[in-house]
Enzyme design. Structure first.
Site, short mmCIF file in Angstrom:
data_model
loop_
_atom_site.label_atom_id
_atom_site.label_comp_id
_atom_site.label_asym_id
_atom_site.label_seq_id
_atom_site.Cartn_x
_atom_site.Cartn_y
_atom_site.Cartn_z
N SER A 63 -9.76 -3.36 -6.98
CA SER A 63 -8.28 -3.70 -7.30
C SER A 63 -7.09 -2.75 -6.85
CB SER A 63 -7.87 -4.20 -9.02
OG SER A 63 -7.43 -3.13 -9.66
N GLU A 64 -8.46 -0.62 -7.29
CA GLU A 64 -7.36 0.06 -6.73
C GLU A 64 -8.40 0.65 -6.87
OE1 GLU A 64 -3.64 -1.42 -8.33
OE2 GLU A 64 -5.65 -1.34 -9.26
N THR A 65 -7.97 2.59 -5.88
CA THR A 65 -8.63 3.25 -5.55
C THR A 65 -7.99 4.66 -6.10
OG1 THR A 65 -10.87 2.21 -4.08
CG2 THR A 65 -9.72 4.19 -3.93
N HIS A 94 -5.35 2.69 -14.81
CA HIS A 94 -6.91 2.52 -14.70
C HIS A 94 -7.55 2.99 -14.08
CE1 HIS A 94 -7.62 -0.33 -11.49
NE2 HIS A 94 -8.76 -0.38 -11.45
N PHE A 231 -3.10 -10.47 -10.06
CA PHE A 231 -2.21 -9.28 -9.32
C PHE A 231 -2.93 -9.97 -7.35
CE2 PHE A 231 -4.17 -4.53 -7.97
CZ PHE A 231 -2.62 -4.61 -7.16
#
Length: 302
Positions: A63-65, A94, A231
């Site tokens: 979902s994110e980096t 996170h 999301f």
């Protein structure tokens, strides 16, 4: 100048996707790599532009980096940007915890300061007796306002929920803790568990209002909540653990007067999607910031 903090003997959770960027993989808000929310971490992104970072995030597929674009090992201060597979986001909780743990494993536990597009984020890291590293981020000042009827109606329609599915004691709000999140409180745990929404419709509603996630919560007790975070604007059906939404939720509780003295609230997330996560928020009615604590562990490569 970006500090070289990439040295480690553990190569299990490394990979090198496009553009030669070495990506570490951690799962945040869990002690078990099969739980929590996985995030990519690039400790040296000084040679990557925004398009390259987004491409790396898309290849990683989480979902994110988090990308460290500059930093100073001596002062333990680093500039960070966050990308989902589809777009840049101003702040990601996170991925911040994952990044802080990765830095603490290389530099040693202690204080870290991250300069993010949302503002300055101090992070404290400490090692438990078993060596596990925990990180506590301090959010930017939070705020929360009642959601407009049109905002709520459009979101309920996309979720397939009715007004009767909401807890009347916890009114809908748009809460901010680095990003905006619509907070909707379910009237029952069963309603929270039964999530099957219209992905494209909810994404359009969220883009229209500038929300990063919809924070769906259920109150088990005054000190324990369960949460789910659709999301779709990030190209992800659901986030297993959302530190930014947890920070915003702390502001929501403070605005509603549900926290009358400094204390902590536990948030259980990801359980319904098979990736249980535990977030702990510290809320002080006199301080607009929220402190979000969690552990992160490397994700072994298969």
């Amino acid at each position: 100048m970006t500090t070289d903090v990439t040295g480690t003997n553990d190569v299990e959770h490394r990979s090198e996707p496009a553009f030669g960027a070495e990506v570490l993989r951690y799962s945040a808000f869990t002690a078990d790599p099969s739980g929590g929310n996985p995030a990519g971490v690039v400790l040296d992104a000084s040679g990557l532009d925004a398009a390259a970072m987004r491409a790396v995030a898309a290849e990683v597929g989480y979902s994110e980096t988090a990308f460290v674009t500059a930093g100073d090992e001596r002062t333990r201060r680093f500039r960070v940007r966050y990308f989902s597979p589809l777009a840049e986001v101003a702040f990601c909780g996170h991925a911040t915890v994952a990044l802080a743990v990765a830095l603490a494993e290389r530099l040693g536990p202690g204080e870290i300061v991250l300069d993010t597009p949302a503002g300055e984020i101090p992070v404290s890291t400490a090692a438990d007796e078993d060596g596990a590293v925990r990180a506590t981020l301090t959010s930017v000042p939070t705020r929360s306002r009642p959601a407009l009827a049109a905002e709520v109606d459009a979101t309920l329609g996309a979720l397939g929920w009715s007004p009767a599915d909401l807890d009347p004691a916890l009114p809908p709000h748009v809460a901010f803790g680095g990003n905006d999140h619509l907070v909707l409180a379910a009237a029952s745990r069963a309603r929270l568990a039964d999530l099957d929404y219209d992905f494209d419709t909810l994404a359009e509603v969220m883009r229209r209002h500038g929300w990063t996630t919809v924070d769906l919560v259920w109150r088990e007790s005054a000190a324990r909540f369960h949460a789910r975070n659709p999301f779709p604007v990030g190209g992800v059906v659901e986030d297993p653990a959302t530190g930014a939404a947890a920070a915003a939720f702390g502001g929501y509780l403070r605005e509603l007067g549900l926290v009358t003295r400094p204390g902590t609230v536990a948030i259980r997330q990801g359980e319904d999607m098979g990736r249980p996560s535990d977030l702990l928020i510290a809320v002080d009615p006199r301080d607009p910031r929220t402190r979000v604590t969690g552990q992160a562990v490397p994700v072994p490569r298969r």
